[in-house]
Each structure stands twice: as C-alpha cells, then as structure tokens.
Write a protein that holds these residues in place. Structure first.
Motif, PDB file in Angstrom:
ATOM      1  N   ASP A   1       4.039 -13.905  -6.304  1.00 44.07           N
ATOM      2  CA  ASP A   1       4.925 -14.470  -5.287  1.00 44.07           C
ATOM      3  C   ASP A   1       5.999 -13.466  -4.892  1.00 44.07           C
ATOM      4  OD1 ASP A   1       3.709 -17.099  -5.278  1.00 44.07           O
ATOM      5  OD2 ASP A   1       4.476 -17.246  -7.313  1.00 44.07           O
ATOM      6  N   VAL A   2       6.284 -12.528  -5.791  1.00 42.59           N
ATOM      7  CA  VAL A   2       7.189 -11.428  -5.469  1.00 42.59           C
ATOM      8  C   VAL A   2       6.699 -10.211  -6.259  1.00 42.59           C
ATOM      9  CG1 VAL A   2       8.854 -12.150  -7.252  1.00 42.59           C
ATOM     10  CG2 VAL A   2       9.607 -10.616  -5.442  1.00 42.59           C
ATOM     11  N   ILE A   3       6.770  -9.050  -5.627  1.00 38.54           N
ATOM     12  CA  ILE A   3       6.312  -7.818  -6.285  1.00 38.54           C
ATOM     13  C   ILE A   3       7.505  -6.899  -6.507  1.00 38.54           C
ATOM     14  CG2 ILE A   3       4.861  -5.749  -6.020  1.00 38.54           C
ATOM     15  CD1 ILE A   3       3.095  -7.544  -4.138  1.00 38.54           C
ATOM     16  N   THR A   4       7.607  -6.337  -7.697  1.00 39.28           N
ATOM     17  CA  THR A   4       8.637  -5.350  -7.957  1.00 39.28           C
ATOM     18  C   THR A   4       7.990  -4.164  -8.663  1.00 39.28           C
ATOM     19  OG1 THR A   4      10.889  -5.022  -8.815  1.00 39.28           O
ATOM     20  CG2 THR A   4       9.400  -6.333 -10.184  1.00 39.28           C
ATOM     21  N   TYR A   5       8.794  -3.176  -9.054  1.00 40.07           N
ATOM     22  CA  TYR A   5       8.213  -1.982  -9.676  1.00 40.07           C
ATOM     23  C   TYR A   5       9.167  -1.430 -10.707  1.00 40.07           C
ATOM     24  CZ  TYR A   5      10.685  -0.651  -5.384  1.00 40.07           C
ATOM     25  OH  TYR A   5      11.594  -0.564  -4.365  1.00 40.07           O
ATOM     26  N   GLU A   6       8.615  -0.749 -11.684  1.00 40.66           N
ATOM     27  CA  GLU A   6       9.462  -0.219 -12.757  1.00 40.66           C
ATOM     28  C   GLU A   6       9.635   1.289 -12.631  1.00 40.66           C
ATOM     29  OE1 GLU A   6       7.929   0.182 -16.709  1.00 40.66           O
ATOM     30  OE2 GLU A   6       6.498   1.539 -15.779  1.00 40.66           O
ATOM     31  N   PHE A   7       8.980   1.901 -11.675  1.00 36.04           N
ATOM     32  CA  PHE A   7       9.275   3.304 -11.399  1.00 36.04           C
ATOM     33  C   PHE A   7       8.979   3.609  -9.940  1.00 36.04           C
ATOM     34  CE2 PHE A   7       4.901   3.608 -11.823  1.00 36.04           C
ATOM     35  CZ  PHE A   7       4.420   4.900 -11.739  1.00 36.04           C
ATOM     36  N   GLU A   8       9.519   4.711  -9.445  1.00 36.96           N
ATOM     37  CA  GLU A   8       9.551   4.888  -7.996  1.00 36.96           C
ATOM     38  C   GLU A   8       8.436   5.748  -7.443  1.00 36.96           C
ATOM     39  OE1 GLU A   8      11.606   5.781 -10.283  1.00 36.96           O
ATOM     40  OE2 GLU A   8      13.043   7.331  -9.696  1.00 36.96           O
ATOM     41  N   HIS A   9       7.676   6.380  -8.325  1.00 34.90           N
ATOM     42  CA  HIS A   9       6.651   7.284  -7.808  1.00 34.90           C
ATOM     43  C   HIS A   9       5.324   6.563  -7.634  1.00 34.90           C
ATOM     44  CE1 HIS A   9       9.685  10.200  -8.165  1.00 34.90           C
ATOM     45  NE2 HIS A   9       9.746  10.102  -9.471  1.00 34.90           N
ATOM     46  N   ILE A  10       5.361   5.587  -6.756  1.00 32.78           N
ATOM     47  CA  ILE A  10       4.168   4.784  -6.517  1.00 32.78           C
ATOM     48  C   ILE A  10       3.823   4.873  -5.041  1.00 32.78           C
ATOM     49  CG2 ILE A  10       4.443   3.239  -8.472  1.00 32.78           C
ATOM     50  CD1 ILE A  10       5.928   1.316  -6.713  1.00 32.78           C
ATOM     51  N   ASN A  11       2.709   4.274  -4.678  1.00 34.37           N
ATOM     52  CA  ASN A  11       2.207   4.450  -3.325  1.00 34.37           C
ATOM     53  C   ASN A  11       2.939   3.567  -2.311  1.00 34.37           C
ATOM     54  OD1 ASN A  11       0.527   4.337  -0.946  1.00 34.37           O
ATOM     55  ND2 ASN A  11      -0.912   5.533  -2.174  1.00 34.37           N
ATOM     56  N   VAL A  12       3.840   4.207  -1.555  1.00 36.66           N
ATOM     57  CA  VAL A  12       4.664   3.470  -0.609  1.00 36.66           C
ATOM     58  C   VAL A  12       3.827   2.906   0.535  1.00 36.66           C
ATOM     59  CG1 VAL A  12       6.342   3.837   1.214  1.00 36.66           C
ATOM     60  CG2 VAL A  12       6.872   4.551  -1.094  1.00 36.66           C
ATOM     61  N   ALA A  13       2.814   3.651   0.964  1.00 38.05           N
ATOM     62  CA  ALA A  13       1.987   3.190   2.092  1.00 38.05           C
ATOM     63  C   ALA A  13       1.303   1.873   1.747  1.00 38.05           C
ATOM     64  CB  ALA A  13       0.952   4.253   2.447  1.00 38.05           C
TER      65      ALA A  13
END
Lengths: 391, 391
Positions: free
Chosen positions: B74-86
């Motif tokens: 229902d909501v997506i978050t991330y624990e680090f920033e070097h992920i696929n932005v596209a």
C-alpha cells in the motif's frame, strides 16, 4: 529455509511455546540480538507467525510439535503457562534447556501448589484450602458461613476458572461449572487496589524488579495499568519485598509477574505468572529495558538491563473486542491517537476480532499520572468487526 | 500465505526496497503497529528476510521484482538510495505511493543535483562543479592549484566513489578509477568535526529533528556516533537551522539524514541521505521515539513522535568485519558487554562476515558523554570469521 546466523552464548535459536502477542513482543526484542526464532502455536495466523523463522503449527498437546521445537531450539521458553508440563519435562530430561524451569512452571500452573509454595516461603496469600468433592465445599461453607471463591486449580485466565460462591445455593452450580474436580477454595479479600510487579531473574540469581503497576480490570479482563501505583511508602516497601521473595521462591529464570491485592487486609499475593505479563506492557515505552528484552537476556544468559523508568508516569490500556463483535478486525482511532506524541499503539495483528479478545494496546507516557490520564481520556482506539456482527 | 490483518490509515502492507539492517530495524517498529511487510532484496538470507511477511528475492534492477512489490504494497519505501529510480517512477505513475517521493530520491541520488538543490535553497555546501572530461579536471586544477575531491555523482557510499586528487599526477588515475564519467569536483574543507542530524517529515509538512550527533569515521566507514555533539551554542543553532532547511528543500516524507562539516570554514552540508541512517541508530535507546518508528509513522500518515532524549548521552559503535575476515560470522564480547546494564547490542543476523561489512552495533547510554565513553572503553565486541581467513 534456515540460513547461518551468528551464535551468542552458544545460542542461535530460541523456541517459544505460544505465538500470541506476548510471544510476538518477545521476538521483536530477540531479533535485535539476531536470534533465530521457532514458534509452536496451533494458529497459522497467530501474532508471532510472520516474524518467526520457523512456525510449527501444532497444538499445545501435540507431542510431535514439542519434539520438533526442541530439535531446532537451543533454549525453549513459553509465553503462557497452560501448556503441557509432562512434554516439557521429557524435553528437559533429554537434555534440552527449558526456561523458566519446568519445576517452577509445574508448581505455578497449579494454583493450589502455587499458593502452598508462597505460604511456605512466608509470602502473604489469601486463606485457601483444597477442595475435591462437593462435600468439601459444603463442609467449608457450613463452618465459614460466608461467601468464598471457588477456583479451578489449573487452566484459568481472565477470570475464567473462578466462581464466586455467594451462598449455600451457589455451591453445587459452582462445583459443576468448574468441572467438579481439581478445585480450591479461597477466602474473599477486602482490597482497595490490585497491583502487580514484574521482575526478571537471571540464572546467576541476579534479579531486577520493575516499578509497581496499578491495574483495573473490567469483566475480569485487564483494562488499564497505571504506573507508578498510588500506594503508600509502607505498602510500596512491602510489595517490593514480596516481589523479591516471590522470585526467590520459584527460583525461575526469566520474567515473572506477581499480582497482589492491597487494602484493609494488608498486602497479599493473588497470583504469580511465570512469564511476561499484560501488566508489564508499559515497560516497552516507560522503562530503559522492557520486560520482554530482559526475559530474552535472562534465558540466553546475558546480563539484565535497567528497569528504571524514563518517564514520570505511564498508562497502558488494552484494546479489546467489544460486546457482540465477531469478524474481520478493523481499528479506528489510531490516527487520532498519534496526534499525541507520547501515545504508542500496538496492534497484535490478529485478523479476527471476538468479544473479549485482546487485539492491541496503547501506552501513553508523560510527566505525571494526571498528565497521562488527561491524554488517555482524549484517545479512543477501538477494534470492531468490519463485516459481520453477532446478533 | 498472507492472512487478514487490520488496516491502519488505509494501509496494510509496507513494501521496502532493501532488506539490510536499516530495513530490519524499520520492520521491527512497523510490526508493533501490526503492518504486513514485503521486502525486495537479492539476498535470500538478508537481515530483513526472517521478519518480512513476503520476501521478494530480486535484484535492485529487476523490473518484475518492483512490480511484484508494488502489487502487494500500500506504500513503498526504501532503506538505501542507490536503487532504480526509473522503475520507482513508473510505479508512481501507475498510482502507487512511494515515500520519500521519487522526485526527492532522484535529486539526492545524484550528488551534483543534490548540491545544486541545497545551494539553491541557501544551504551552505563546499564549492563544487560538474566534471565530465579529463580536460575539465585538468582545467580546474590548473586554475585552482590545490588538491580537490573527485566524486562519482552516483552510487558512492562508505567512501567508495570518492578520490582525493593531491596533485596534477593524480588526476588521470582518479578519473579512470571513478569510471571516467558522471563526475564532480569538490573543494577540500577544513573541518574539526563531522556531525549529522536525523529528521523526519510528515506529509503535512510537520517536521521533527533529532539531537546533533558527532561522528568519527575510520577508513571512511562510520565507527562511532556520540550524542550530544560537542559543538558551540552558535554552531548548534546553525546546524539545527540547516537541518530544518534541508527537510524543506527536498520536501520528502520520512526520515532523512544530513551529514555536515563543522570547523574553521563554518558549517556546511556534506551529504544528505533520503532514508534512516547509521548515525541515527542511537535514537533506538536514547530517544523517546526512534528514527525507524518515526519513518514508519511518516510514511503511513500517523503523527510523529517525540525526538527528546531519555538519557544524558549515548554512543553508538559499529561492529565491522576486520582486516582479512571472510567466513561464517562469530561474535565475541556480547556476554561481557551485557554486564553493563546500559549497553545494548544489535546483531544484524548476517551469516557471513567480510572485511568492512557492518555486522552489528552497540549503543551505550548514560548521564554524560564522559560516563558512556568510560563504559564503552570496557566493551569489546568483535565479529570474526569462524572457520576461514583470507591470507
């Protein structure tokens, strides 16, 4: 599948009998330390299942389940006391570690034996006596000529297993209601307050005791716990002394709870639970180290943490399924509660709400009891059935 | 199998990209509130896997993985920033909620864009400039005639992606080492201290800021975080002001971290991370509500909790795989550390230790920095390879 994880104090896996909210809250602490968790519970969707590495879906009388649990666990503990002692005893005999020990569980599980042990250690308890037949009850009443509590020696919780005998006419009904065997009689106590003390004991005998909590029950189910309890300095000293004695009496390793009556008749122990306890939930937000973390530390042989409060006061309120509720659980009021920065809601994750079922709790912390009571009065979290009601 | 669980603020399932220790610590908080967790991580045995309801074993460039995560979250978050932005952008366009927003992630992920954004908002940063060719670097050096930092615009962490150009002879080596594209130049800063500030912003714009933490890095990896930081009242005011501006600048929802330099050249932002941060681990034991809990509150639309400290001081020390370590992880010193009641160890559960790998951390709390330093000096937790060593 199980993956390699580091070992701490020769322990990798903690086995927990029972996967309810108490088990869940233990696991949340154990996971910080990187332990692997195996849970035995008949409920596939029990609160602990999604955070256990292994969930053994088995009943509390299922021998195969206990054996499987023991096989993969380096230490076994439990989140409630009405489990199969004989099976745990066999595991102990095979060399498995069960904590708190089966000996202490066996005594505490039987309310008669529990009271006898407390009495033997000089700990004040209400007057009690064994009762095996209807005649025993009638004889007792004929001599005492006053109302009394009839209790099942085993298996009771949240008021279940207790029967108030008000007069001669109640005796037979009570006897039959409680199954007509393994009973005990207890005198009625004049009390002003019900309090409880949570304590954790290490294998070394080191013991840490939490502040005294004051409890209010509704329909025999815990409604609120308020800390600190409004007791006199003298009562406080007595209660803390009793709590220390209780921990010695059973020699258990882990977190225990002693529930006590305070009032005209003095301070006496109502009941001891060999486990983390609903009246100790406040320790998560209000104390340096919670009852759950200290339990995990004790059973894994790590030193115990401080039980000091980090706040002036706390109230814990249970969120319980109301009258007639039966269906998919739906909470309301959590968003509103979180407008208060010192409110913390716990949702156990049970999918189905039932009347009287503990679905979650909320803890409010602050500088004083007055302050937290004011905040709590503005919070109204409810759990109701979403799509069906009992008529 | 997924079971029914209650819904809070229209959210049942939180999807997390990344299942490392930061994800694990988020989950431990989310589980208190009864949320279901889906994690996307290529590691089958990643720290978060055993407490996630669903673990999607997929790489951070795996489109199918992201789609599967979005489908059940229902909501997506991330624990680090070097992920696929596209890919995250596509999910946002399809109507999925990603928090912090992909726009803020996109800017922060590119160190050049990040610095440009900070500069535009009047936030002090070291002087920097874009560099796309070897000639750009040579021109810069010819004009500046002093050492500078060459940085990869994307993907760097723990000192990786940075290259110190000491003189003309280093330029080509640095250019090649960092791949020869998407680079930036940054002036060297005279600083006495590295500090960081963790803050959490709600969708409403409400923002809570944690106390300033002072950080010491060893071999470019965080070693200790000490709170409160030893900064002057003037510096403190500047830092807190900058932290508030940083949160406004990116308009993100969730927990962020700003790392700053403090010294002769004043206070400037070194780097911003759009996520919970290693320098905020101390908040678990030392603050009313941790960075992880506030992150979960922010992304689920619940009100933010208090960032007040419950102790006078805290130090967090990382437990990192030492030189040449490579094999099954074995911790020593945890039992000894727990003799200090205010020590709290965190073991992330990674089965394999490697040189420079973050395996856990320990936090010590107390009345003063001096007191916690004394306790920490007596604690020596190590994680080594049990059965093999690199030669």
């Amino acid at each position: 599948m199980l993956y390699n994880i580091p070992m701490i104090n020769n322990i990798r896996t903690i086995g927990i009998v029972g996967g309810g909210q108490l088990g869940k809250m233990m696991i949340l602490e154990a996971k910080r330390l990187g332990f692997r968790i195996a849970t035995l519970d008949p409920g596939a969707a029990c609160p602990a299942h999604s955070i256990s590495d292994v969930h053994i879906e088995a009943g509390f009388e299922d021998k195969e389940g206990y054996l499987k649990l023991a096989e993969i666990s380096d230490v076994i503990t439990y989140e409630f006391e009405h489990i199969n002692v004989a099976m745990l005893e066999q595991l102990e005999q095979k060399g498995h570690t069960v904590l708190p020990s089966v000996t202490s569980l066996k005594i505490i599980q039987d309310k008669l034996w529990q009271k006898q042990a407390l009495l033997k250690h000089g700990i004040p308890v209400p007057k009690f006596t064994e009762a095996n037949t209807l005649q025993d009850l009638q004889d007792y009443y004929a001599a005492a000529k006053k109302p009394f509590f009839l209790k099942s020696r085993k298996g009771g919780y949240d008021g279940k297993g207790n029967y108030l005998v008000r007069g001669a006419d109640d005796i037979e009904a009570g006897f039959n209601r409680l199954g007509g065997k393994e009973l005990m009689i207890e005198e009625l106590i004049n009390f002003d307050k019900e309090v409880s003390v949570i304590a954790t004991r290490a294998a070394s005998g080191e013991c840490v005791i939490y502040p005294i909590a004051e409890n209010i029950h509704k329909s025999s189910i815990l409604d609120t716990t308020t800390v600190p309890a409004a007791v006199s300095a003298k009562e406080k000293a007595q209660i803390m002394d009793i709590a220390a004695k209780v921990m010695e009496c059973f020699g258990g390793v882990g977190t225990f709870c002693a529930e006590l009556f305070v009032g005209k008749d003095g301070v006496m122990v109502n009941e001891v639970a060999p486990r983390v306890h609903n009246t100790g939930h406040y320790t998560i937000e209000a104390c340096r180290v919670s009852q759950f973390e200290n339990h995990i530390r004790a059973i894994t042989g790590l030193g115990l943490g401080s039980t000091d409060m980090t706040v002036g006061a706390a109230i814990m309120k249970n969120i319980i399924g109301g009258t007639g509720q039966d269906g998919a659980a739906k909470f309301t009021g959590i968003e509103a509660a979180y407008k208060f920065p010192s409110a913390s809601a716990h949702v156990y994750g049970k999918g189905e709400v039932k009347e009287g079922r503990k679905m979650g709790h909320v803890t409010v912390t602050g500088g004083s009891v007055k302050e937290v009571k004011t905040i709590l009065s503005k919070i109204n979290i409810e759990c109701k059935a979403e799509n069906k009601y009992k008529i």
